[in-house]
Structure formats: structure tokens, C-alpha cells
Design a protein around this motif. Structure first.
Motif, PDB file in Angstrom:
ATOM      1  N   HIS A  31      -6.772   3.505  11.465  1.00 46.96           N
ATOM      2  CA  HIS A  31      -6.851   4.128   9.912  1.00 46.96           C
ATOM      3  C   HIS A  31      -7.807   5.124   9.759  1.00 46.96           C
ATOM      4  O   HIS A  31      -7.729   6.298   9.505  1.00 46.96           O
ATOM      5  CB  HIS A  31      -6.828   3.131   9.200  1.00 46.96           C
ATOM      6  CG  HIS A  31      -6.760   3.423   7.682  1.00 46.96           C
ATOM      7  ND1 HIS A  31      -7.789   3.482   6.826  1.00 46.96           N
ATOM      8  CD2 HIS A  31      -5.497   3.650   7.015  1.00 46.96           C
ATOM      9  CE1 HIS A  31      -7.292   3.705   5.676  1.00 46.96           C
ATOM     10  NE2 HIS A  31      -5.954   4.120   5.527  1.00 46.96           N
ATOM     11  N   ALA A  57       5.148 -12.759  10.064  1.00 44.95           N
ATOM     12  CA  ALA A  57       3.451 -13.118   9.883  1.00 44.95           C
ATOM     13  C   ALA A  57       3.554 -14.557  10.447  1.00 44.95           C
ATOM     14  O   ALA A  57       4.356 -15.302  10.536  1.00 44.95           O
ATOM     15  CB  ALA A  57       3.078 -13.364   8.350  1.00 44.95           C
ATOM     16  N   GLU A 101      -7.475  -1.017  11.658  1.00 42.33           N
ATOM     17  CA  GLU A 101      -8.614  -0.642  10.865  1.00 42.33           C
ATOM     18  C   GLU A 101      -9.364   0.751  11.373  1.00 42.33           C
ATOM     19  O   GLU A 101      -9.607   1.626  11.021  1.00 42.33           O
ATOM     20  CB  GLU A 101      -9.667  -1.795  10.664  1.00 42.33           C
ATOM     21  CG  GLU A 101     -10.464  -1.589   9.415  1.00 42.33           C
ATOM     22  CD  GLU A 101     -11.165  -2.826   9.016  1.00 42.33           C
ATOM     23  OE1 GLU A 101     -12.400  -2.674   8.543  1.00 42.33           O
ATOM     24  OE2 GLU A 101     -10.510  -4.130   9.037  1.00 42.33           O
ATOM     25  N   GLY A 157       0.920  -1.312  -0.028  1.00 40.98           N
ATOM     26  CA  GLY A 157       0.066   0.167   0.127  1.00 40.98           C
ATOM     27  C   GLY A 157       0.864   1.289  -0.141  1.00 40.98           C
ATOM     28  O   GLY A 157       1.803   1.197   0.299  1.00 40.98           O
ATOM     29  N   ARG A 212      -2.249  -1.926   9.407  1.00 41.16           N
ATOM     30  CA  ARG A 212      -2.413  -3.429   9.546  1.00 41.16           C
ATOM     31  C   ARG A 212      -1.018  -4.065  10.034  1.00 41.16           C
ATOM     32  O   ARG A 212      -0.617  -4.626  11.009  1.00 41.16           O
ATOM     33  CB  ARG A 212      -3.141  -4.053   8.412  1.00 41.16           C
ATOM     34  CG  ARG A 212      -4.491  -4.020   8.417  1.00 41.16           C
ATOM     35  CD  ARG A 212      -5.120  -5.275   7.964  1.00 41.16           C
ATOM     36  NE  ARG A 212      -6.490  -5.181   8.117  1.00 41.16           N
ATOM     37  CZ  ARG A 212      -7.412  -5.168   7.119  1.00 41.16           C
ATOM     38  NH1 ARG A 212      -7.026  -4.867   5.958  1.00 41.16           N
ATOM     39  NH2 ARG A 212      -8.881  -5.208   7.374  1.00 41.16           N
ATOM     40  N   GLY A 213      -0.103  -3.692   8.985  1.00 39.20           N
ATOM     41  CA  GLY A 213       1.411  -4.192   9.199  1.00 39.20           C
ATOM     42  C   GLY A 213       1.809  -3.758  10.622  1.00 39.20           C
ATOM     43  O   GLY A 213       2.398  -4.722  11.245  1.00 39.20           O
ATOM     44  N   SER A 254      -1.583   3.873   4.100  1.00 38.01           N
ATOM     45  CA  SER A 254      -2.754   2.968   3.648  1.00 38.01           C
ATOM     46  C   SER A 254      -3.059   2.089   4.823  1.00 38.01           C
ATOM     47  O   SER A 254      -2.149   1.781   5.607  1.00 38.01           O
ATOM     48  CB  SER A 254      -2.149   2.242   2.384  1.00 38.01           C
ATOM     49  OG  SER A 254      -1.187   1.386   2.750  1.00 38.01           O
ATOM     50  N   LEU A 255      -4.097   1.613   4.456  1.00 36.31           N
ATOM     51  CA  LEU A 255      -4.506   0.650   5.642  1.00 36.31           C
ATOM     52  C   LEU A 255      -3.620  -0.534   5.593  1.00 36.31           C
ATOM     53  O   LEU A 255      -3.450  -1.035   7.084  1.00 36.31           O
ATOM     54  CB  LEU A 255      -6.271   0.328   5.326  1.00 36.31           C
ATOM     55  CG  LEU A 255      -6.761  -0.914   5.959  1.00 36.31           C
ATOM     56  CD1 LEU A 255      -6.629  -0.396   7.656  1.00 36.31           C
ATOM     57  CD2 LEU A 255      -7.922  -1.550   5.707  1.00 36.31           C
ATOM     58  N   SER A 256      -3.203  -0.972   4.843  1.00 36.75           N
ATOM     59  CA  SER A 256      -2.325  -2.170   5.016  1.00 36.75           C
ATOM     60  C   SER A 256      -1.066  -1.723   5.864  1.00 36.75           C
ATOM     61  O   SER A 256      -0.589  -2.675   6.597  1.00 36.75           O
ATOM     62  CB  SER A 256      -1.773  -2.774   3.518  1.00 36.75           C
ATOM     63  OG  SER A 256      -1.011  -1.946   2.713  1.00 36.75           O
ATOM     64  N   ARG A 257      -0.477  -0.619   5.661  1.00 36.91           N
ATOM     65  CA  ARG A 257       0.379  -0.201   6.695  1.00 36.91           C
ATOM     66  C   ARG A 257       0.164  -0.405   8.008  1.00 36.91           C
ATOM     67  O   ARG A 257       0.866  -0.437   8.839  1.00 36.91           O
ATOM     68  CB  ARG A 257       1.188   1.084   6.113  1.00 36.91           C
ATOM     69  CG  ARG A 257       1.996   0.980   4.848  1.00 36.91           C
ATOM     70  CD  ARG A 257       2.710   2.299   4.420  1.00 36.91           C
ATOM     71  NE  ARG A 257       3.209   2.143   3.028  1.00 36.91           N
ATOM     72  CZ  ARG A 257       4.118   2.950   2.486  1.00 36.91           C
ATOM     73  NH1 ARG A 257       4.564   3.822   3.117  1.00 36.91           N
ATOM     74  NH2 ARG A 257       4.603   2.565   1.308  1.00 36.91           N
ATOM     75  N   ASP A 269      -5.677  -6.291  14.465  1.00 39.17           N
ATOM     76  CA  ASP A 269      -5.888  -6.269  13.309  1.00 39.17           C
ATOM     77  C   ASP A 269      -7.153  -5.392  13.279  1.00 39.17           C
ATOM     78  O   ASP A 269      -7.201  -4.378  12.441  1.00 39.17           O
ATOM     79  CB  ASP A 269      -6.254  -7.747  12.678  1.00 39.17           C
ATOM     80  CG  ASP A 269      -6.427  -7.347  11.041  1.00 39.17           C
ATOM     81  OD1 ASP A 269      -5.500  -6.749  10.528  1.00 39.17           O
ATOM     82  OD2 ASP A 269      -7.210  -8.283  10.653  1.00 39.17           O
TER      83      ASP A 269
END
Ligand code: F2R
Ligand code: MG
Ligand code: MG
Length: 332
Positions: free
Chosen positions: A308, A291, A305, A1, A10-11, A5-8, A301
Motif C-alpha cells: 500500500h 475470513a 501494508e 475503505g 489487506r482484503g 485504501s489500505l483495507s482493500r 497482512d
């Protein structure tokens, strides 16, 4: 992302939980041979071994309190955060908390307490703790506030609930700044990333309180800046041994050597964190982690969200003017 971004998000949260869970295996060990690290990681990959569940420790428990407080109060609320730390500790006291911070957490649960920062100030004969417990839970501050000044201010205040020595709360500021910058993609240019951290920490460590603490503890004038300069020097070299990293920095840098070629960036980072020994859960938690599957990851997780959303909504001042609960407790 891309940036923020949301994936960052989450990460950042999920990798911290994984680092804590996986790193707990070696916490306190003076030396951890890389062979033992690789064995541990491959045993986690092997579904036939163990029950697939790893325990998280105080690092995750407190970071979750930070995230949930920032979400429920839509900003920083010291009373709420302190109450959550105390409640979490009394519900699960056996998560491997630091021996000093336990006194603070017990005092924070007292209904008579009028100043939530006082128990931390009383630690270690009034010097305050310089432990890394403020830093280990600092990442959610970077995810809740888009503005860098807010990240610095609230990471410091959040850490001061348990750590009133400047080495303790400035470590939290540094960790939150690192997450803040990496959220924007700054890690793609590592030398510049460190330079930006140095610029920020020059200001953070420039005040009288920080200079005084450094003097008393016989540290460099600006202890975090000094480490960051050493990291930048080591990064300029083509080859650095793990022994040099430990002797030069304590436990901070992640060279590419001595790990299997097929390890990706995250797995490499956690493997190296474990091989540094000593505070392996906290180093791996703060550095990001491989992971995998462990208790606590689901919460992280979901918090990612919601944070974010909060990040992209919030006004520069932090807490919403009404202080209303934007994120209902049942969602957390
Ligand atoms: N506590 C641990 N690990 C110990 C082993 C746990 C074991 N595995 C188990 O299951 O029981 N890990 C966790 O603690 C670290 C974070 O600690 P925190 O929150 O900073 O605690 P504290 O007590 O404030 O500080 C830690 C120690 O540092 C020394 N210290 C701090 N300030 C001091 C001062 N001003 N003067 C002298 N000493 C000071 C003390 O020894 C404190 O106890 C993380 O690793 C987390 O994973
Ligand atoms: Mg721990
Ligand atoms: Mg630890």
C-alpha cells in the motif's frame, strides 16, 4: 475503505491466502456437493474441531515471493523474483506445485543460468506452460503499481518466469487487471467491470503470439475475451444454475443461489469456488476468500501494508531509478 485504501489491499492479499487454505480441501475433486462445502466451512468455524491451523499451498508461497520481491526491489526485478521462487521451492517442495513447473523451479536455482526466462520457454517441448500458476500469484502486481500499463506489463513478465505460453501469462494479466480495477471500486458495477476487462483483453490478446497459441490449442481466437463475453451474457440473466456455469465457463462465475442467506459476499464467493470443484484452492485464492485463521495470513497482512505504501509512492516507471531497497528484508 475507498478506492486503493489500505483495507482493500489487506482484503486482496489476506482473502487470497484464505481461499488457498480453505480451498485446498477439495482440490482435484471432479464434483463437490454444496452440502460438503457447507460442512467444511462450518467445521472451520467450530473451534472445538481441528487445531485451527490450515496449510497454505504453492499459490500462497509464490504470491508471497512476488510481493516480497516487488517490495525489496521497489519494483519488478526478474532476477530477484526468479531467485525467490527457486529458494522457496527448495525450502518447501511439498506445497503441491504443478508437475511441470517443478522443472523450471529447479533450473532457476542454478547459478550458471544466464537467462531467467529460458527454463519456462523450454517447457512442454518449447510450447511453454498454459497452467494457471502465473495467474494464481498475480494479485501483488496490481497492488504494487498504480498505473494500469505497469500492472499489465509486469504481471506478464512475472508470469513468464514459469509460464511462457500466452494462455498462461495472459491469464496472469487478466487476474492482475481484475484486482487493479476492483481496487478502484469497479466491482460495484459488475457489468461495466466485465466490459472494461474485455476492452483491455482485446488488446492483450490481439498480438500474433496469442493468436498462434490459441490456434494450436484449438481455442477461440481470443480465449479470455470469449470467456468474458460469456460471463457478461450469463450476468444479464436473472437465474443461472451451477451446472450451467461449469459447462459454459469452466469455473468462473458466482451466482447467488444455493447458499445460505446469512453468508456475506466473501464467504459466498469462497463457498461457490469450492462447489465448482477441481482446482478449488486456486479458484478460491483468486476469487477472494472467507475470513479465518491460517498460516501465511500474517505475512500477507504485513505485505499488504507495505505494498500500500509502495503503491502510493511509486513513479510510473516501476522500479526506482537507483534500484535501492526501500523496504528492508527484515520487515518482510
Ligand atoms: N498442482 C496442483 N495440484 C495437483 C495436486 C497437488 C496435490 N494436492 C499435492 O498435494 O501434491 N496445484 C497447483 O498447480 C496449479 C498451478 O500449476 P502451474 O504452476 O501452472 O504448473 P504447470 O506444471 O506449469 O502446469 C500445470 C499442468 O497443466 C498442464 N499443462 C500446462 N501447460 C501445458 C502444455 N503446454 N501442454 C500440455 N499440458 C500442459 C500439465 O499437466 C501441467 O502439469 C494450481 O492449481 C496450484 O494450486
Ligand atoms: Mg495450490
Ligand atoms: Mg490449485
Amino acid at each position: 475503505g475507498g478506492p486503493a485504501s489500505l483495507s482493500r489491499f489487506r482484503g486482496a492479499l489476506v482473502a487470497a491466502v484464505l481461499g488457498d487454505c480453505v480451498g485446498g480441501e477439495f482440490e482435484g475433486a471432479e464434483e463437490v456437493p454444496m452440502e460438503s462445502v457447507l460442512q467444511h466451512l462450518s467445521s472451520l468455524d467450530d473451534e472445538t474441531k481441528g487445531n485451527g491451523i490450515l496449510e497454505y499451498s504453492d499459490d500462497t508461497a509464490m504470491a508471497r515471493c512476488v510481493a516480497q520481491s516487488l517490495l525489496t526491489r521497489a519494483g519488478f526485478d526478474e532476477q530477484d523474483m526468479a531467485r525467490r521462487f527457486a529458494k522457496e521451492y527448495s525450502a518447501s517442495p511439498g506445497r503441491g506445485y504443478g508437475s511441470g513447473v517443478i522443472q523450471v523451479l529447479k533450473k532457476l536455482s542454478s547459478p550458471q543460468l544466464s537467462d531467467v526466462y529460458q527454463p519456462a520457454r523450454d517447457q512442454f517441448n518449447g510450447r511453454g506452460s498454459f497452467g494457471n500458476g502465473g495467474a494464481m500469484r498475480a494479485a501483488p502486481f496490481a497492488l504494487a503499481f498504480p498505473d494500469q500499463a505497469d500492472v499489465k506489463r509486469f504481471a506478464r513478465l512475472g508470469a513468464m518466469l514459469t509460464h511462457s505460453c500466452s494462455l498462461g501469462y495472459n491469464g496472469a494479466v487478466l487476474q492482475a487487471l481484475a484486482v487493479h480495477l476492483s481496487l478502484q471500486g469497479a466491482l460495484d458495477l459488475p457489468q461495466q467491470f466485465i466490459s472494461r476487462l474485455i476492452t483491455e483483453m482485446e488488446e492483450v490478446e490481439g498480438n500474433e503470439a496469442a493468436r498462434n497459441d490459441a490456434r494450436i490449442l484449438k481455442e477461440a481466437e481470443k480465449p479470455f475475451c470469449e470467456r468474458l463475453h460469456r460471463i457478461r451474457d450469463l450476468m444479464d440473466r436473472s437465474k443461472v444454475s451451477i451446472e450451467e456455469v461449469i459447462s459454459e465457463l469452466g469455473q468462473y462465475l458466482f451466482p447467488r443461489e444455493c447458499l445460505p442467506e446469512n453468508y456475506g459476499g466473501l464467504k459466498r464467493t469462497i463457498a461457490y469456488s469450492l462447489a465448482l470443484g477441481r482446482d478449488t484452492d486456486t479458484i478460491a485464492c483468486m476469487a477472494g476468500a472467507i475470513a479465518g485463521c491460517c498460516k501465511g495470513a500474517e505475512d500477507a497482512d504485513m505485505n499488504a501494508e507495505w505494498l500500500h505504501m509502495l503503491y502510493h509512492q511509486s513513479s510510473p516507471g516501476g522500479r526506482s531509478e537507483t534500484g535501492e531497497q526501500s523496504f528492508p528484508e527484515q520487515h518482510l
